[in-house]
Design a protein around this motif. Structure first.
Motif, PDB file in Angstrom:
ATOM      1  N   ARG A 177      45.142  39.901  58.932  1.00 24.75           N
ATOM      2  CA  ARG A 177      44.317  38.960  58.183  1.00 24.75           C
ATOM      3  C   ARG A 177      43.719  39.640  56.956  1.00 24.75           C
ATOM      4  NH1 ARG A 177      40.641  34.112  60.610  1.00 24.75           N
ATOM      5  NH2 ARG A 177      40.048  33.211  58.593  1.00 24.75           N
ATOM      6  N   GLN A 178      43.663  38.889  55.860  1.00 27.15           N
ATOM      7  CA  GLN A 178      43.145  39.418  54.600  1.00 27.15           C
ATOM      8  C   GLN A 178      41.999  38.543  54.097  1.00 27.15           C
ATOM      9  OE1 GLN A 178      44.225  42.254  53.347  1.00 27.15           O
ATOM     10  NE2 GLN A 178      45.896  42.483  54.824  1.00 27.15           N
ATOM     11  N   SER A 179      41.120  39.153  53.338  1.00 26.98           N
ATOM     12  CA  SER A 179      40.044  38.385  52.703  1.00 26.98           C
ATOM     13  C   SER A 179      40.613  37.613  51.525  1.00 26.98           C
ATOM     14  CB  SER A 179      38.940  39.312  52.200  1.00 26.98           C
ATOM     15  OG  SER A 179      38.066  38.607  51.340  1.00 26.98           O
ATOM     16  N   PRO A 180      40.400  36.300  51.462  1.00 25.34           N
ATOM     17  CA  PRO A 180      40.905  35.541  50.305  1.00 25.34           C
ATOM     18  C   PRO A 180      40.300  36.013  48.990  1.00 25.34           C
ATOM     19  CG  PRO A 180      39.391  34.211  51.606  1.00 25.34           C
ATOM     20  CD  PRO A 180      39.668  35.443  52.403  1.00 25.34           C
ATOM     21  N   TYR A 181      39.114  36.630  49.068  1.00 29.31           N
ATOM     22  CA  TYR A 181      38.463  37.104  47.844  1.00 29.31           C
ATOM     23  C   TYR A 181      39.169  38.327  47.253  1.00 29.31           C
ATOM     24  CZ  TYR A 181      34.717  33.859  48.860  1.00 29.31           C
ATOM     25  OH  TYR A 181      33.999  32.706  49.089  1.00 29.31           O
ATOM     26  N   SER A 182      40.000  38.990  48.052  1.00 25.99           N
ATOM     27  CA  SER A 182      40.773  40.113  47.524  1.00 25.99           C
ATOM     28  C   SER A 182      42.208  39.706  47.193  1.00 25.99           C
ATOM     29  CB  SER A 182      40.788  41.269  48.529  1.00 25.99           C
ATOM     30  OG  SER A 182      41.465  40.889  49.718  1.00 25.99           O
ATOM     31  N   VAL A 183      42.645  38.540  47.660  1.00 28.07           N
ATOM     32  CA  VAL A 183      44.025  38.097  47.456  1.00 28.07           C
ATOM     33  C   VAL A 183      44.156  37.191  46.232  1.00 28.07           C
ATOM     34  CG1 VAL A 183      45.949  36.809  48.449  1.00 28.07           C
ATOM     35  CG2 VAL A 183      44.579  38.319  49.898  1.00 28.07           C
ATOM     36  N   TYR A 184      43.294  36.199  46.129  1.00 29.05           N
ATOM     37  CA  TYR A 184      43.379  35.273  44.998  1.00 29.05           C
ATOM     38  C   TYR A 184      42.889  35.954  43.727  1.00 29.05           C
ATOM     39  CZ  TYR A 184      44.167  31.513  48.343  1.00 29.05           C
ATOM     40  OH  TYR A 184      44.678  30.722  49.334  1.00 29.05           O
ATOM     41  N   GLN A 185      43.574  35.691  42.627  1.00 28.02           N
ATOM     42  CA  GLN A 185      43.250  36.332  41.364  1.00 28.02           C
ATOM     43  C   GLN A 185      42.998  35.293  40.277  1.00 28.02           C
ATOM     44  OE1 GLN A 185      46.481  39.047  40.480  1.00 28.02           O
ATOM     45  NE2 GLN A 185      45.652  40.611  41.850  1.00 28.02           N
ATOM     46  N   ARG A 186      42.329  35.724  39.243  1.00 28.78           N
ATOM     47  CA  ARG A 186      42.085  34.898  38.067  1.00 28.78           C
ATOM     48  C   ARG A 186      42.287  35.754  36.814  1.00 28.78           C
ATOM     49  NH1 ARG A 186      41.577  31.820  41.733  1.00 28.78           N
ATOM     50  NH2 ARG A 186      39.864  30.384  42.238  1.00 28.78           N
ATOM     51  N   ILE A 187      42.658  35.102  35.715  1.00 26.31           N
ATOM     52  CA  ILE A 187      42.608  35.714  34.387  1.00 26.31           C
ATOM     53  C   ILE A 187      41.508  34.990  33.641  1.00 26.31           C
ATOM     54  CG2 ILE A 187      43.831  36.187  32.232  1.00 26.31           C
ATOM     55  CD1 ILE A 187      46.424  36.226  33.786  1.00 26.31           C
ATOM     56  N   VAL A 188      40.497  35.722  33.175  1.00 22.72           N
ATOM     57  CA  VAL A 188      39.299  35.103  32.611  1.00 22.72           C
ATOM     58  C   VAL A 188      38.840  35.846  31.363  1.00 22.72           C
ATOM     59  CG1 VAL A 188      38.555  34.351  34.908  1.00 22.72           C
ATOM     60  CG2 VAL A 188      37.697  36.514  33.975  1.00 22.72           C
ATOM     61  N   ARG A 189      37.918  35.195  30.658  1.00 22.03           N
ATOM     62  CA  ARG A 189      37.193  35.862  29.582  1.00 22.03           C
ATOM     63  C   ARG A 189      35.947  36.521  30.157  1.00 22.03           C
ATOM     64  NH1 ARG A 189      36.656  31.370  24.723  1.00 22.03           N
ATOM     65  NH2 ARG A 189      38.827  31.426  23.978  1.00 22.03           N
ATOM     66  N   VAL A 190      35.616  37.704  29.643  1.00 21.27           N
ATOM     67  CA  VAL A 190      34.384  38.395  30.028  1.00 21.27           C
ATOM     68  C   VAL A 190      33.660  38.776  28.743  1.00 21.27           C
ATOM     69  CG1 VAL A 190      33.359  40.365  31.218  1.00 21.27           C
ATOM     70  CG2 VAL A 190      35.460  39.323  32.114  1.00 21.27           C
ATOM     71  N   GLU A 191      32.437  38.312  28.592  1.00 16.38           N
ATOM     72  CA  GLU A 191      31.666  38.644  27.392  1.00 16.38           C
ATOM     73  C   GLU A 191      31.510  40.158  27.282  1.00 16.38           C
ATOM     74  OE1 GLU A 191      27.554  37.186  25.224  1.00 16.38           O
ATOM     75  OE2 GLU A 191      27.539  37.523  27.390  1.00 16.38           O
ATOM     76  N   LYS A 192      31.771  40.683  26.087  1.00 14.86           N
ATOM     77  CA  LYS A 192      31.689  42.126  25.887  1.00 14.86           C
ATOM     78  C   LYS A 192      30.258  42.620  26.067  1.00 14.86           C
ATOM     79  CE  LYS A 192      35.583  43.292  22.898  1.00 14.86           C
ATOM     80  NZ  LYS A 192      35.992  43.774  21.564  1.00 14.86           N
ATOM     81  N   ARG A 193      30.154  43.734  26.800  1.00 10.63           N
ATOM     82  CA  ARG A 193      28.867  44.397  26.997  1.00 10.63           C
ATOM     83  C   ARG A 193      29.158  45.846  27.317  1.00 10.63           C
ATOM     84  NH1 ARG A 193      25.205  42.790  31.973  1.00 10.63           N
ATOM     85  NH2 ARG A 193      26.201  44.640  32.847  1.00 10.63           N
ATOM     86  N   GLY A 194      28.892  46.717  26.366  1.00  7.36           N
ATOM     87  CA  GLY A 194      29.218  48.120  26.562  1.00  7.36           C
ATOM     88  C   GLY A 194      30.668  48.417  26.192  1.00  7.36           C
ATOM     89  N   ALA A 195      31.167  49.532  26.715  1.00  6.00           N
ATOM     90  CA  ALA A 195      32.518  50.005  26.387  1.00  6.00           C
ATOM     91  C   ALA A 195      33.528  49.497  27.401  1.00  6.00           C
ATOM     92  CB  ALA A 195      32.538  51.529  26.344  1.00  6.00           C
TER      93      ALA A 195
END
Length: 236
Positions: free
Chosen positions: A98-116
């Motif tokens: 059994r696997q955690s769905p939070y580690s299996v399902y993926q997304r491609i998203v925007r992330v606001e820049k903050r730092g390097a």
């Protein structure tokens, strides 16, 4: 009212107005990244996995058992739990885990820049592109939830994102084209530098690559130039 009290009241009022103006200013100029992203599992069914040696073995399992995997990642085949499927796999010598769905399902998203960029490495996400106000990254929904909890703003991709860059890659020889292909660069053409019979300095590969792939190419020792993108529908 004594003069000291007048000055104190005026100072407090001025400080309050400046703070309010600063908040309004930040609100007006903070870029809008788009709609919020859904960070919940795609499907309520439990997720399991089995180990496979290669794609051929995975294809054989699909053919024999007549089921469609959720995803194949290297030597791990993920699938939704359906009635009898784990028993069938066990009969063929597999041990579903059994696997955690939070580690299996993926997304491609925007992330606001903050730092390097290096800060992203702490969250186990893959950089795809660097835009002026945000990064485009891929990661499990668990990793993205950790990013959000750390204060990063996440949002859905815009139209036609992520966009590959049009690049020119300089390689020492034809043998290096396979190395470029192994990094999943979309190769458009392969030509030799210099004129026929003269100044044969190496190979020029033109293609499309995301910023993360360009980083990998540079790490592999290739010289990479970003060129103007062709008109929509055209390819070099």
């Amino acid at each position: 009212m004594p003069n000291a009290m007048k000055w104190n009241s005026a100072a407090v009022l001025l400080t309050s107005l400046l703070a309010l103006a600063g908040c309004v200013h930040q609100g007006r100029h903070r870029p809008s990244l788009g709609p919020a992203v859904n960070l919940e599992p795609n499907d309520p069914r439990p997720v399991f996995s089995i180990a496979v040696s290669d794609d051929a073995e995975a294809a054989l399992i699909r053919q024999r058992l007549g089921f469609e995997p959720l995803r194949i990642d290297g030597q791990t085949l993920y699938f939704h739990d359906t009635p009898g499927i784990r028993e069938k796999l066990a009969e063929h010598g597999y041990t579903p885990a059994r696997q955690s769905p939070y580690s299996v399902y993926q997304r491609i998203v925007r992330v606001e820049k903050r730092g390097a960029d290096q800060e992203l490495a702490h969250f186990d996400v893959t950089l795809i592109n660097r835009e002026s106000a945000y990064w485009v990254v891929r990661g499990s929904i668990g990793a993205l939830r950790a990013l959000s909890a750390a204060g990063y703003r996440l949002s859905q991709l815009g139209p036609d994102e992520p966009r590959p860059r049009q690049v020119r890659i300089y390689a020492p020889s034809l043998a290096d084209v396979q190395r470029i292909n192994a990094l999943f660069v979309d190769i458009y053409s392969v030509t030799r530098e210099g004129r026929e019979g003269k100044d044969q300095r190496g190979i020029i590969v033109t293609g499309g690559a995301f910023d993360g792939q360009i980083d990998d190419l540079v790490k592999e020792g290739f010289r990479v130039e970003t060129v103007n993108a062709p008109k929509k529908g055209d390819r070099p």
